[in-house]
Write an enzyme that holds these catalytic residues in place. Structure first.
Site, mmCIF file in Angstrom:
data_model
loop_
_atom_site.group_PDB
_atom_site.id
_atom_site.type_symbol
_atom_site.label_atom_id
_atom_site.label_comp_id
_atom_site.label_asym_id
_atom_site.label_seq_id
_atom_site.Cartn_x
_atom_site.Cartn_y
_atom_site.Cartn_z
ATOM 1 N N GLY A 116 0.808 -1.216 0.000
ATOM 2 C CA GLY A 116 0.000 0.000 0.000
ATOM 3 C C GLY A 116 0.835 1.257 0.000
ATOM 4 O O GLY A 116 0.468 2.254 0.638
ATOM 5 N N ASP A 151 -2.803 -8.309 -5.713
ATOM 6 C CA ASP A 151 -4.113 -8.255 -5.090
ATOM 7 C C ASP A 151 -3.983 -8.895 -3.721
ATOM 8 O O ASP A 151 -3.932 -10.123 -3.591
ATOM 9 C CB ASP A 151 -5.140 -8.996 -5.945
ATOM 10 C CG ASP A 151 -6.541 -8.975 -5.322
ATOM 11 O OD1 ASP A 151 -6.705 -8.355 -4.258
ATOM 12 O OD2 ASP A 151 -7.448 -9.590 -5.909
ATOM 13 N N SER A 172 -4.626 1.076 13.766
ATOM 14 C CA SER A 172 -5.416 2.305 13.779
ATOM 15 C C SER A 172 -5.804 2.631 15.207
ATOM 16 O O SER A 172 -5.892 1.746 16.065
ATOM 17 C CB SER A 172 -6.681 2.141 12.939
ATOM 18 O OG SER A 172 -7.565 3.235 13.130
ATOM 19 N N TYR A 207 -14.009 -2.237 10.321
ATOM 20 C CA TYR A 207 -12.668 -1.652 10.238
ATOM 21 C C TYR A 207 -11.965 -1.768 11.591
ATOM 22 O O TYR A 207 -10.806 -2.204 11.668
ATOM 23 C CB TYR A 207 -12.770 -0.194 9.808
ATOM 24 C CG TYR A 207 -11.448 0.530 9.733
ATOM 25 C CD1 TYR A 207 -10.580 0.320 8.662
ATOM 26 C CD2 TYR A 207 -11.060 1.422 10.730
ATOM 27 C CE1 TYR A 207 -9.363 0.988 8.592
ATOM 28 C CE2 TYR A 207 -9.857 2.094 10.666
ATOM 29 C CZ TYR A 207 -9.010 1.872 9.593
ATOM 30 O OH TYR A 207 -7.800 2.540 9.534
ATOM 31 N N ALA A 208 -12.654 -1.394 12.670
ATOM 32 C CA ALA A 208 -12.065 -1.483 14.002
ATOM 33 C C ALA A 208 -11.706 -2.925 14.342
ATOM 34 O O ALA A 208 -10.641 -3.199 14.913
ATOM 35 C CB ALA A 208 -13.026 -0.912 15.039
ATOM 36 N N LYS A 263 -8.513 -3.927 12.514
ATOM 37 C CA LYS A 263 -7.303 -3.320 13.057
ATOM 38 C C LYS A 263 -6.966 -3.883 14.439
ATOM 39 O O LYS A 263 -5.795 -3.961 14.823
ATOM 40 C CB LYS A 263 -7.450 -1.798 13.096
ATOM 41 C CG LYS A 263 -7.519 -1.158 11.720
ATOM 42 C CD LYS A 263 -6.296 -1.503 10.870
ATOM 43 C CE LYS A 263 -6.282 -0.748 9.554
ATOM 44 N NZ LYS A 263 -5.054 -1.008 8.749
#
Length: 247
Positions: free
Chosen positions: A17, A62, A141, A154-155, A158
């Site tokens: 990334g 990917d 994060s 998302y949380a 992470k």
């Protein structure tokens, strides 16, 4: 004495990334300090162009495909002639209410943010342990510690990154490999800019005792430190939140 521009001279680094936002800042910092860097990112003309503009080599991948990821990481190791540093900066985010998270959305976020982190770590670990030295830095994060509405998957992804980091630090530490996670606060990157209004940005800014949002270089500086002087730091989830989170 070494200087900040030479302390990573000859180090071989892989950054996932690494063509935009925080990842690009990390790549630039590593290159400035003398590392040889290969960026792994999605196959697009824009990604190739951006990697070239930064000055890094680029391999398309990917990360949702474990077999392809292992193959491309191995190709990167062979191209570099080894690997000293892995930085997992790739990630995806989409604001979504908890009741609206379906199986496909859950899998997309967990596969990229968590499973791909596991896959890349597994792919570099044998080479690092063979040389009794290695540094792995995973971008988690602030959400891993504080959670948050509209970002449950998302949380969760992470939080998984933090757990993977701690497990790897314990297992691979005896072989000279340190593994740490960085938990950025709100950093206004391309990924984040489209998900927050100006009013929300102002609210986040007020949460920091420093009175500002994070910048990609704030994270890049910590990555460079962990890759060099931070040799006795491992298994940590380090906040770069401007004081928004302090645990």
């Amino acid at each position: 004495m070494t200087t900040p521009r030479t302390r990573l001279h000859g180090a071989k680094a892989i950054v996932t990334g690494g063509v935009g936002g925080i990842g690009a800042a990390i790549v630039r910092r590593l290159l400035e300090e003398g590392a040889d860097v290969i960026v792994l990112d999605l196959h697009t003309d824009a990604a190739a162009t951006r990697a070239a503009s930064i000055g890094a080599a680029y391999l398309p991948v990917d990360l949702a495909d474990p077999a392809q990821t292992r193959s491309v990481v191995q190709a990167a190791i062979e191209a570099l002639g080894g690997v000293d540093l892995l930085v997992n900066a790739a990630g995806v985010f989409r604001a979504l209410a908890l009741l609206d998270i379906n199986d496909a959305e859950w899998d997309r976020v967990l596969n990229i943010n968590a499973r791909a982190t596991l896959t890349t770590m597994q792919a570099v670990a044998p080479s690092m342990m063979a040389q009794d030295h290695g540094r792995i830095v995973n971008l988690a994060s602030m959400a891993a510690k504080s959670g948050g509405a509209m970002e449950a998957h998302y949380a969760a992804s992470k939080s998984a990154v933090v757990a993977l980091t701690r497990a790897a630090a314990i297992e691979w530490g005896p072989r000279g490999v340190t593994v740490n996670a960085i938990c950025p606060g709100y950093v206004l990157t391309e990924m984040g800019a489209g998900t927050r209004t100006e009013e929300q940005i102002a609210q986040w800014t007020q949460r920091s005792p420093l009175g500002r949002l994070g910048e990609p270089d704030d994270v890049a500086g910590l990555v460079a430190y962990l890759a060099t002087d931070g040799g006795y730091i491992t298994g940590q989830a380090l906040n770069v939140t401007g004081g928004m989170v302090m645990h």
